[in-house]
Every structure is written in C-alpha cells, then in structure tokens.
Design an enzyme around this catalytic site. Structure first.
Site, short mmCIF file in Angstrom:
data_model
loop_
_atom_site.label_atom_id
_atom_site.label_comp_id
_atom_site.label_asym_id
_atom_site.label_seq_id
_atom_site.Cartn_x
_atom_site.Cartn_y
_atom_site.Cartn_z
N HIS A 59 0.84 -1.20 0.00
CA HIS A 59 0.00 0.00 0.00
C HIS A 59 0.88 1.25 0.00
O HIS A 59 2.11 1.16 0.20
CB HIS A 59 -0.93 0.01 1.22
CG HIS A 59 -0.22 -0.10 2.53
ND1 HIS A 59 0.47 0.92 3.11
CD2 HIS A 59 -0.05 -1.16 3.36
CE1 HIS A 59 1.01 0.52 4.24
NE2 HIS A 59 0.71 -0.75 4.42
P1 TYD Z 1 -1.40 -2.67 7.67
O1 TYD Z 1 -0.89 -1.28 7.80
O2 TYD Z 1 -2.17 -3.01 6.42
O3 TYD Z 1 -0.21 -3.71 7.80
P2 TYD Z 1 1.15 -3.85 6.96
O4 TYD Z 1 1.27 -2.68 6.06
O5 TYD Z 1 2.22 -3.88 7.98
O6 TYD Z 1 1.10 -5.15 6.23
O7 TYD Z 1 -2.28 -3.00 8.95
C1 TYD Z 1 -2.76 -4.30 9.20
C2 TYD Z 1 -4.00 -4.18 10.09
O8 TYD Z 1 -3.66 -3.57 11.33
C3 TYD Z 1 -5.10 -3.34 9.47
O9 TYD Z 1 -6.34 -3.98 9.76
C4 TYD Z 1 -5.05 -2.03 10.21
C5 TYD Z 1 -4.47 -2.42 11.55
N1 TYD Z 1 -3.61 -1.35 12.12
C6 TYD Z 1 -4.05 -0.62 13.21
O10 TYD Z 1 -5.17 -0.85 13.74
N2 TYD Z 1 -3.24 0.35 13.72
C7 TYD Z 1 -2.03 0.63 13.19
O11 TYD Z 1 -1.30 1.53 13.68
C8 TYD Z 1 -1.60 -0.11 12.04
C9 TYD Z 1 -0.27 0.16 11.39
C10 TYD Z 1 -2.43 -1.09 11.54
#
Ligand code: TYD
Length: 141
Positions: A59
C-alpha cells in the site's frame, strides 16, 4: 475526497543513522522528534512473529510519513514512487529508512525472529491508505 500530497518520491527516501552510545555492557540508540526524524512522531508500531515467506505492506499513504527500523533481524523494503522502484535491505537497529507520503511499499525477505518497527507522523487512519496499486499509479501519474 482525501487530499493527495505532492509526491516527493523515491528521491526523498533516505537512510537515517540514529545516535549510538557504545558501551561494553551493550549499545544504546535513541530517537527524538524533529531531530533524528523529519517529523513529529504520533505513533509507533511494529511487526513481529512474521512467518517465513510472508509479505507485508502492499500500500501507499496519502499523507503519512514513516521511518522504518529493523529492530532485530532483517527484511527488505521495496519502494516504488510510480516511476522508479528500489529495494532496501534493513538489518541494523540504529538505521532507519525514511519514507515520505505517496510511495508504494512492500516488505518481504523477513529473517526469522525479525522485528520491524515503524515511526509514524500521524495516528492510524484507514482513509490515509491507498491499497489498490492501479489507484496509486493513477494518483502519482
Ligand atoms: P497494515 O498497515 O495493512 O499492515 P502492513 O502494512 O504492515 O502489512 O495493517 C494491518 C492491520 O492492522 C489493518 O487492519 C489495520 C491495523 N492497524 C491498526 O489498527 N493500527 C495501526 O497503527 C496499524 C499500522 C495497523
């Protein structure tokens, strides 16, 4: 509709060397707002217990700035600003990688037991995410 920030792109991505207080009892590093990182931190999160072969990220962020640190072990960050793509290997707890807004990131090649810590400029906001790569490419075009 969310505002898309001007894309600084990969040219703005850079490694940050945190201060190191070396000691035979073990070394110490630290980070403070606005000095070691070019923004005021409002959130810290970390990835851990990542299974072998897993990939994270996938993303971009409309507004968020981040600094990513391999607190333990190593992993790769593949950054793409819509024009160029670059792979960074992080494996030192005293080195961070600054990522501005509007850069697509994928994280892979996690070593066993690695911990990926992220310093972020804003609280979590799902509306700040661009999770569709075609949408990202259109936004940075
Ligand atoms: P995401 O940012 O998509 O993970 P990555 O980029 O590391 O693969 O986040 C994964 C899940 O965690 C998503 O459902 C949102 C949640 N999340 C939070 O609730 N708070 C946060 O600070 C972050 C980074 C993610």
């Amino acid at each position: 509709m969310s505002t898309v920030q001007t894309a600084a792109g990969l040219a703005a991505c850079h490694l940050i060397a945190f201060p190191r207080i070396e000691d035979r009892r073990g070394n110490l590093s630290f980070v403070e707002n606005d000095t070691q990182v070019p923004f005021a931190m409002q959130r810290v999160y970390w990835l851990y217990d990542v299974p072998g072969g897993a990939e994270r990220g996938g993303h971009a962020h409309r507004d968020l700035e981040q600094v990513v640190v391999a607190m333990s072990g190593s992993f790769d960050l593949v950054l793409d600003d819509g024009v160029i793509s670059q792979r960074f290997h992080l494996n030192r707890s005293y080195v961070g990688l600054y990522i501005p807004s509007m850069v697509w990131r994928e994280i892979d090649n996690f070593s066993s037991g690695s911990v990926c810590m992220v310093l972020a400029s804003k609280p979590y906001d799902e509306a700040d995410y661009i999770r569709d790569q075609d949408e990202f490419r259109s936004a940075v075009r």
